[in-house]
Structures are given as C-alpha cells and as structure tokens.
Design a protein around this motif. Structure first.
Motif, PDB file in Angstrom:
ATOM      1  N   VAL A 138       0.863  -1.177   0.000  1.00  0.00           N
ATOM      2  CA  VAL A 138       0.000   0.000   0.000  1.00  0.00           C
ATOM      3  C   VAL A 138       0.899   1.225   0.000  1.00  0.00           C
ATOM      4  CG1 VAL A 138      -1.757   1.322   1.212  1.00  0.00           C
ATOM      5  CG2 VAL A 138      -1.884  -1.162   1.214  1.00  0.00           C
ATOM      6  N   GLU A 139       0.917   1.938  -1.099  1.00  0.00           N
ATOM      7  CA  GLU A 139       1.682   3.182  -1.169  1.00  0.00           C
ATOM      8  C   GLU A 139       0.803   4.341  -0.711  1.00  0.00           C
ATOM      9  OE1 GLU A 139       4.058   6.013  -4.400  1.00  0.00           O
ATOM     10  OE2 GLU A 139       2.923   4.248  -5.067  1.00  0.00           O
ATOM     11  N   ILE A 140       1.379   5.222   0.099  1.00  0.00           N
ATOM     12  CA  ILE A 140       0.674   6.419   0.556  1.00  0.00           C
ATOM     13  C   ILE A 140       1.345   7.610  -0.118  1.00  0.00           C
ATOM     14  CG2 ILE A 140      -0.041   7.789   2.545  1.00  0.00           C
ATOM     15  CD1 ILE A 140       0.206   5.306   4.255  1.00  0.00           C
ATOM     16  N   PRO A 141       0.826   8.076  -1.250  1.00  0.00           N
ATOM     17  CA  PRO A 141       1.488   9.164  -1.965  1.00  0.00           C
ATOM     18  C   PRO A 141       1.331  10.513  -1.274  1.00  0.00           C
ATOM     19  CG  PRO A 141      -0.557   8.602  -3.055  1.00  0.00           C
ATOM     20  CD  PRO A 141      -0.362   7.584  -1.966  1.00  0.00           C
ATOM     21  N   GLU A 142       0.227  10.660  -0.529  1.00  0.00           N
ATOM     22  CA  GLU A 142      -0.029  11.953   0.099  1.00  0.00           C
ATOM     23  C   GLU A 142      -0.843  11.755   1.374  1.00  0.00           C
ATOM     24  OE1 GLU A 142      -2.312  16.132  -1.042  1.00  0.00           O
ATOM     25  OE2 GLU A 142      -1.359  14.932  -2.624  1.00  0.00           O
ATOM     26  N   ALA A 143      -0.405  12.403   2.439  1.00  0.00           N
ATOM     27  CA  ALA A 143      -1.125  12.325   3.710  1.00  0.00           C
ATOM     28  C   ALA A 143      -0.797  13.534   4.561  1.00  0.00           C
ATOM     29  CB  ALA A 143      -0.763  11.044   4.465  1.00  0.00           C
ATOM     30  N   ILE A 144      -1.785  14.020   5.282  1.00  0.00           N
ATOM     31  CA  ILE A 144      -1.608  15.095   6.249  1.00  0.00           C
ATOM     32  C   ILE A 144      -2.191  14.627   7.572  1.00  0.00           C
ATOM     33  CG2 ILE A 144      -2.166  17.470   6.878  1.00  0.00           C
ATOM     34  CD1 ILE A 144      -2.372  18.130   3.934  1.00  0.00           C
ATOM     35  N   ILE A 145      -1.351  14.537   8.580  1.00  0.00           N
ATOM     36  CA  ILE A 145      -1.782  14.151   9.925  1.00  0.00           C
ATOM     37  C   ILE A 145      -1.632  15.384  10.811  1.00  0.00           C
ATOM     38  CG2 ILE A 145      -1.397  12.585  11.864  1.00  0.00           C
ATOM     39  CD1 ILE A 145      -0.144  10.628   9.863  1.00  0.00           C
ATOM     40  N   ASN A 146      -2.741  15.937  11.237  1.00  0.00           N
ATOM     41  CA  ASN A 146      -2.740  17.195  11.973  1.00  0.00           C
ATOM     42  C   ASN A 146      -3.399  16.991  13.328  1.00  0.00           C
ATOM     43  OD1 ASN A 146      -2.702  19.820  12.818  1.00  0.00           O
ATOM     44  ND2 ASN A 146      -3.924  20.634  11.125  1.00  0.00           N
ATOM     45  N   GLN A 147      -2.586  16.938  14.380  1.00  0.00           N
ATOM     46  CA  GLN A 147      -3.088  16.745  15.730  1.00  0.00           C
ATOM     47  C   GLN A 147      -3.314  18.055  16.466  1.00  0.00           C
ATOM     48  OE1 GLN A 147      -4.035  13.720  16.816  1.00  0.00           O
ATOM     49  NE2 GLN A 147      -3.529  13.125  14.712  1.00  0.00           N
ATOM     50  N   GLY A 148      -3.052  19.176  15.805  1.00  0.00           N
ATOM     51  CA  GLY A 148      -3.332  20.473  16.394  1.00  0.00           C
ATOM     52  C   GLY A 148      -2.329  20.863  17.453  1.00  0.00           C
ATOM     53  N   GLU A 149      -2.521  22.038  17.999  1.00  0.00           N
ATOM     54  CA  GLU A 149      -1.646  22.558  19.037  1.00  0.00           C
ATOM     55  C   GLU A 149      -2.258  22.315  20.405  1.00  0.00           C
ATOM     56  OE1 GLU A 149       1.309  23.793  18.708  1.00  0.00           O
ATOM     57  OE2 GLU A 149       1.340  23.709  16.526  1.00  0.00           O
ATOM     58  N   SER A 150      -1.405  21.975  21.367  1.00  0.00           N
ATOM     59  CA  SER A 150      -1.894  21.779  22.729  1.00  0.00           C
ATOM     60  C   SER A 150      -2.211  23.122  23.367  1.00  0.00           C
ATOM     61  CB  SER A 150      -0.828  21.049  23.559  1.00  0.00           C
ATOM     62  OG  SER A 150       0.352  21.810  23.604  1.00  0.00           O
ATOM     63  N   LYS A 151      -3.218  23.147  24.231  1.00  0.00           N
ATOM     64  CA  LYS A 151      -3.607  24.374  24.909  1.00  0.00           C
ATOM     65  C   LYS A 151      -2.623  24.694  26.021  1.00  0.00           C
ATOM     66  CE  LYS A 151      -8.531  23.680  23.983  1.00  0.00           C
ATOM     67  NZ  LYS A 151      -9.874  23.535  24.587  1.00  0.00           N
ATOM     68  N   LYS A 152      -2.273  25.983  26.129  1.00  0.00           N
ATOM     69  CA  LYS A 152      -1.342  26.398  27.156  1.00  0.00           C
ATOM     70  C   LYS A 152      -1.971  26.203  28.531  1.00  0.00           C
ATOM     71  CE  LYS A 152       1.088  29.805  24.329  1.00  0.00           C
ATOM     72  NZ  LYS A 152       1.502  31.227  24.212  1.00  0.00           N
ATOM     73  N   GLY A 153      -1.178  25.665  29.427  1.00  0.00           N
ATOM     74  CA  GLY A 153      -1.665  25.469  30.782  1.00  0.00           C
ATOM     75  C   GLY A 153      -2.458  24.202  30.976  1.00  0.00           C
ATOM     76  N   ALA A 154      -2.711  23.451  29.884  1.00  0.00           N
ATOM     77  CA  ALA A 154      -3.481  22.220  30.016  1.00  0.00           C
ATOM     78  C   ALA A 154      -2.655  21.165  30.733  1.00  0.00           C
ATOM     79  CB  ALA A 154      -3.885  21.704  28.629  1.00  0.00           C
ATOM     80  N   ILE A 155      -3.300  20.463  31.650  1.00  0.00           N
ATOM     81  CA  ILE A 155      -2.626  19.419  32.417  1.00  0.00           C
ATOM     82  C   ILE A 155      -3.076  18.075  31.890  1.00  0.00           C
ATOM     83  CG2 ILE A 155      -2.295  18.426  34.698  1.00  0.00           C
ATOM     84  CD1 ILE A 155      -2.881  21.155  35.882  1.00  0.00           C
ATOM     85  N   ARG A 156      -2.136  17.264  31.459  1.00  0.00           N
ATOM     86  CA  ARG A 156      -2.451  15.956  30.905  1.00  0.00           C
ATOM     87  C   ARG A 156      -2.307  14.884  31.978  1.00  0.00           C
ATOM     88  NH1 ARG A 156      -1.526  15.589  24.884  1.00  0.00           N
ATOM     89  NH2 ARG A 156      -1.440  17.751  24.178  1.00  0.00           N
ATOM     90  N   THR A 157      -3.147  13.884  31.896  1.00  0.00           N
ATOM     91  CA  THR A 157      -3.089  12.783  32.834  1.00  0.00           C
ATOM     92  C   THR A 157      -1.888  11.909  32.539  1.00  0.00           C
ATOM     93  OG1 THR A 157      -5.495  12.780  32.962  1.00  0.00           O
ATOM     94  CG2 THR A 157      -4.367  10.826  33.769  1.00  0.00           C
TER      95      THR A 157
END
Length: 207
Positions: A138-157
């Motif tokens: 399976v060839e992937i000629p084009e892909a965009i993976i966009n997870q966005g920017e994390s919010k400032k001050g956000a606390i992750r578990t």
C-alpha cells in the motif's frame, strides 16, 4: 435512506445505486443447477467515520452453482479510484473459501480534519471460515496528519495513573487466524503536524 444505511446506521449514509440481477435453477431436486448474475451501477455512499464519499461504484458478479465470481469492481473517492475482482466458493450455501485482489491509484481513504490520506493499494487476499491472509503493498502518496496545538496550561493525565473502579475494557477475540504481510510505502508528501512537531516522513515499513 437506503437499505445499507438502515442495516449499518451511523457507519454508512446516503447510499444509492442501481441493481439488476437474474437467477435460474434447473436440474433435479437432488442435483440442482444454479446460474445467475448481478450488476451494480452508479452506486454511492458516505462513510462519516472516514469522512469520505465513495461514488461511481460498479460491480459485475456471476453465480455458477457453488461459485460466485466478481469479475470487476470499481469505486471512486476523491481524485482516485480502486478496482478489483474476487471469487468465492460455497459449501452448503456458506462461503467455504475465497480469494481476490484490489488495486488503486490515489484513492481517498480518509478525509477528516485530523487526517487526510490517499492510498495506492496493490494487494491480494484469500481465506476461509477460519483463516484470512492479505499480502501486497500500500503506497501512501499523500497524507496530512494534523493533531493540532496543545492548549497552554493544560494538564495531561500521566499514563501510569490508576483510576479506581474504572470499568474494564473487554478484549475482543478474533474468531479466525489473521495473516498479513503488507509493505507500506510512504511517498514524498507525508506531513505530520502535532504539538512541537512539524515533520515530513519518508520510507517504508512492513506490517
């Protein structure tokens, strides 16, 4: 609302198309002789989970006693398409074994805000009621993976946090043996954007 949408609510929507078929039976009650054909034209469907609208689906299939042969299948998504063929052998009106192949060019497999993905599949598959095998590339000629920017001050578990009385996740057991050997080829336009990451990927990986 189409019949497929009613059977798979939320998975497939906006289905439509034209189906024509013919079937005949001859021979004796003990040794029947079944023959027939089915043709699908101008079909389409929207898959909300993947965000893609598949159109211009067409298929030609033939029934000859204990064998169903799909001589051609085609579908369009985005600017690309896939095509394929398959054969299934029946035993007591259940699928005893099957085999087929799928190829394509720039088929839009996913189109949601987080991921846009095009694929060029070239795979063969086969199996029976107990096993399934998939081989090819399976060839992937084009892909965009966009997870966005994390919010400032956000606390992750923290991943090692243990929540008391949290419902346990049931493990799904696969009822057949799965054997896959697929080479994933990354093209020149694979872009990954995530907090602190803006990268372009290249290479290949064997799954």
């Amino acid at each position: 609302r189409g019949m497929v949408s009613a059977i798979f609510p939320g998975l497939v929507e906006e289905t439509g198309g034209q189906v024509s078929f013919s079937m005949s039976a001859s021979g004796t009650w003990q040794y029947p002789d079944y023959k027939g054909w089915l043709k699908l034209e101008n079909a389409g469907a929207f898959f909300p989970v993947a965000g893609i609208h598949i159109k211009d689906m067409a298929m030609n299939a033939e029934l000859n006693n204990d064998r169903i042969h799909i001589s051609s299948f085609n579908a369009v998504s985005g600017k690309g398409n896939i095509q394929g063929s398959a054969t299934a052998w029946l035993k007591n009106w259940k699928i005893d074994r099957y085999e087929g192949k799928i190829t394509g060019k720039r088929f839009q497999a996913v189109y949601i805000p987080e991921i846009q993905l095009q694929v060029n599949p070239d795979i063969v598959f086969g199996g029976n009621g107990k096993t399934i095998s998939i081989n090819g590339s399976v060839e992937i000629p084009e892909a965009i993976i966009n997870q966005g920017e994390s919010k400032k001050g956000a606390i992750r578990t923290s991943p090692d946090v243990n929540i008391i009385d949290a419902p346990s996740r049931a493990k799904n057991k696969v009822g057949f043996d799965f054997d896959a050997r697929i080479m994933v080829l990354l093209g020149e336009n694979i872009i990954v954007r995530a907090p602190g990451i803006d990268a372009r990927l290249e290479g290949k990986v064997l799954l």
